[in-house]
Enzyme design. Structure first.
Site, PDB file in Angstrom:
ATOM      1  N   CYS A   1      27.283  30.747  49.693  1.00  0.00           N
ATOM      2  CA  CYS A   1      26.169  30.700  50.564  1.00  0.00           C
ATOM      3  C   CYS A   1      26.390  32.029  51.734  1.00  0.00           C
ATOM      4  CB  CYS A   1      26.101  29.681  51.363  1.00  0.00           C
ATOM      5  SG  CYS A   1      25.087  30.594  52.923  1.00  0.00           S
TER       6      CYS A   1
ATOM      7  N   GLU B   1      17.527  35.076  61.227  1.00  0.00           N
ATOM      8  CA  GLU B   1      16.211  35.470  59.832  1.00  0.00           C
ATOM      9  C   GLU B   1      15.335  34.198  59.694  1.00  0.00           C
ATOM     10  OE1 GLU B   1      18.325  38.710  57.784  1.00  0.00           O
ATOM     11  OE2 GLU B   1      18.583  37.020  56.748  1.00  0.00           O
TER      12      GLU B   1
ATOM     13  N   CYS C   1       9.708  29.453  55.594  1.00  0.00           N
ATOM     14  CA  CYS C   1      11.733  29.616  55.365  1.00  0.00           C
ATOM     15  C   CYS C   1      12.937  29.710  57.357  1.00  0.00           C
ATOM     16  CB  CYS C   1      12.594  30.054  54.636  1.00  0.00           C
ATOM     17  SG  CYS C   1      14.326  29.422  54.496  1.00  0.00           S
TER      18      CYS C   1
ATOM     19  N   LEU D   1      23.092  19.081  46.716  1.00  0.00           N
ATOM     20  CA  LEU D   1      24.126  18.642  45.496  1.00  0.00           C
ATOM     21  C   LEU D   1      24.664  19.345  45.156  1.00  0.00           C
ATOM     22  CD1 LEU D   1      25.140  15.639  45.884  1.00  0.00           C
ATOM     23  CD2 LEU D   1      23.836  15.949  43.199  1.00  0.00           C
TER      24      LEU D   1
ATOM     25  N   CYS E   1      27.282  29.082  60.313  1.00  0.00           N
ATOM     26  CA  CYS E   1      27.502  28.502  60.356  1.00  0.00           C
ATOM     27  C   CYS E   1      28.402  27.614  59.899  1.00  0.00           C
ATOM     28  CB  CYS E   1      26.278  27.620  58.560  1.00  0.00           C
ATOM     29  SG  CYS E   1      26.633  26.141  57.893  1.00  0.00           S
TER      30      CYS E   1
ATOM     31  N   CYS F   1      30.092  26.681  52.351  1.00  0.00           N
ATOM     32  CA  CYS F   1      30.085  26.421  51.168  1.00  0.00           C
ATOM     33  C   CYS F   1      30.154  27.779  49.736  1.00  0.00           C
ATOM     34  CB  CYS F   1      28.598  26.303  50.707  1.00  0.00           C
ATOM     35  SG  CYS F   1      28.084  24.929  51.654  1.00  0.00           S
TER      36      CYS F   1
ATOM     37  N   SER G   1      16.706  20.391  54.617  1.00  0.00           N
ATOM     38  CA  SER G   1      17.461  20.999  53.585  1.00  0.00           C
ATOM     39  C   SER G   1      18.933  20.729  54.323  1.00  0.00           C
ATOM     40  CB  SER G   1      17.750  21.797  52.585  1.00  0.00           C
ATOM     41  OG  SER G   1      18.611  22.028  52.092  1.00  0.00           O
TER      42      SER G   1
END
Ligand code: SAH
Ligand code: SF4
Length: 394
Positions: free
Chosen positions: A153, A124, A139, A258, A146, A150, A235
């Site tokens: 996410c 996407e 973006c 962070l 991934c 996290c 990022s």
């Protein structure tokens, strides 16, 4: 540890990260009919391809102009190239784009594309127009899925399928430009609708550094798309050894996810912290070469109700980043189907932001965009699955 000891350690770790990443590389750029896609080749690659069919290096320069400046995909429209050569090129090459599998527009004008690549994998890309001016951020995704998971996410619930290739990374931007008809590439400071790139889509860009770097070099090339490194932000969740390389080689803006100021909590919500804890991430930010007062490092901080949003957390954040040319982006948690966190209250966000601002850092609250089409930060996920489950990630 001395600086050279850190450098040696990082070099070994970098080699390990790059080797692992190569296992997830995308398929070759050759179509079923044997033609090669020219998008995603750098200038040297292009010269080599043309030499192989007996053409001189200046042809590569011409093609570069047509592909990346004019945005032309059809050789017969490349008017500085004579017809016989156009035909020869068309027999051997294509100028490809990912296909558009879905295209959704939010009530707030944010637009989410689902792009499908040649092997059927999908990723996407989101265009977020500025609310007031004719400009906006694209973006871009760097991986399908991934390896990191996290807790907050959506992409992290999808295992890594594969890396995106340079062609697919730059292709997302070019296909988005197609959708807005923004060709030829605006020169210099001429306003652009698609004016910045944020590598904040699906995936961890520093776990796919080679392809991301190649794509960004293509995008930054002044005779093509010509987007300056100041208009690109990468990022990362904190892949320390690759942060150094990214700064030295690409010099793009850095954003660091962070999200927590204590290792026990960050271990939990950003599991990569167990490998590269907060102190190491912050140290890598302090030595990031492209950072300055004019080009600050962005610390992204997701606001999770009752988890990381106390005033003590805000004060600790300020202590951690003091002395770094930095700004803090407070991101209210964006929910997705099945997520368990809640977004911090407006009051908690305001109190947090006030403490960070009083310490001299800018601390805007990132207003969610495109939530209705699941296009906001951390909501991206595709149905693509990895076929070869035997390759493990991490
Ligand atoms: N892997 C990289 C880049 C992609 S994620 C990284 O983690 O930095 C882009 C940003 O969206 C990160 O700051 C990420 O932490 C944030 N994000 C992830 N899930 C989110 C959610 N549900 N709500 C708000 N932001 C989220
Ligand atoms: Fe991956 Fe970034 Fe999502 Fe973490 S926040 S799972 S690193 S995409």
């Amino acid at each position: 540890m001395t600086d050279s000891a850190i450098a040696d350690l990082n070099e070994a770790e970098r080699a390990r990260v790059l080797a692992k990443s190569a296992l997830f590389d995308p398929p070759d750029l050759v179509l079923a009919d044997g033609r090669r896609d020219l998008v995603g080749l750098d200038r040297d690659d292009l010269v080599t391809e043309l030499a192989a069919i007996g053409e001189k290096p200046f042809r590569a320069k011409q093609l570069w102009h047509w592909i990346y400046h004019q945005g032309v995909t059809d050789f017969s429209r490349m008017s500085t190239i004579a017809r016989p050569l156009q035909e020869k090129l068309a027999e051997r090459f294509v100028v490809g784009r990912p296909s558009v599998a879905a295209d959704q527009l939010s009530f707030d004008e944010t637009r989410k594309f689902l792009f499908r690549f040649r092997d059927g994998q999908e990723a996407e890309t989101v265009y977020i127009p500025d609310r007031h001016e004719d400009r906006g951020a694209v973006c871009i995704s760097s991986q399908v899925g991934c390896t990191l998971s996290c807790k907050f996410c959506h992409t992290g619930t999808q295992t890594l399928v594969r890396n995106l290739g340079a062609a697919e990374i730059v292709g997302q931007f070019m296909a988005a430009r197609d959708a807005y008809g923004e060709w030829p590439s605006p020169k210099g400071e001429t306003p652009r609708l698609l004016s910045t790139i944020v590598l904040m889509g699906m995936g961890e860009p520093l776990y796919n550094y080679t392809n991301v770097a190649k794509a960004m070099r293509i995008v930054m090339d002044g005779e093509g798309i010509g987007l300056s490194r100041r208009r690109i932000t990468l990022s990362t969740s904190g892949v320390v050894p690759m942060m150094d390389r990214c700064g030295a080689e690409l010099g793009v803006n850095l954003a660091v996810s962070l999200h927590a100021v204590r290792d026990d909590l960050r271990d939990e919500i950003v599991p990569l912290n167990r490998k590269y804890p907060i102190a190491e991430v912050i140290a890598a930010c302090r030595r990031y070469p492209a950072a300055s007062n004019a080009r600050r490092i962005t610390f992204e901080y997701i606001m999770l109700k009752g988890v990381n949003d106390s005033e003590a957390d805000a004060r600790e954040l300020v202590r951690l980043i003091s002395g770094i040319p930095a700004k803090v982006n407070l991101i209210p948690f964006n929910p997705w189907p099945g997520s368990t966190f809640e977004t911090s209250t407006r009051g908690a966000i305001d109190r947090f932001s006030r403490i960070v601002m009083d310490a001299g850092f800018s601390a805007p609250v990132r207003m969610p965009r495109g939530r209705d089409i699941l296009a906001a930060c951390g909501q991206l996920k595709t149905a693509s699955e990895r076929a070869r489950k035997s390759v493990s990630a991490g």
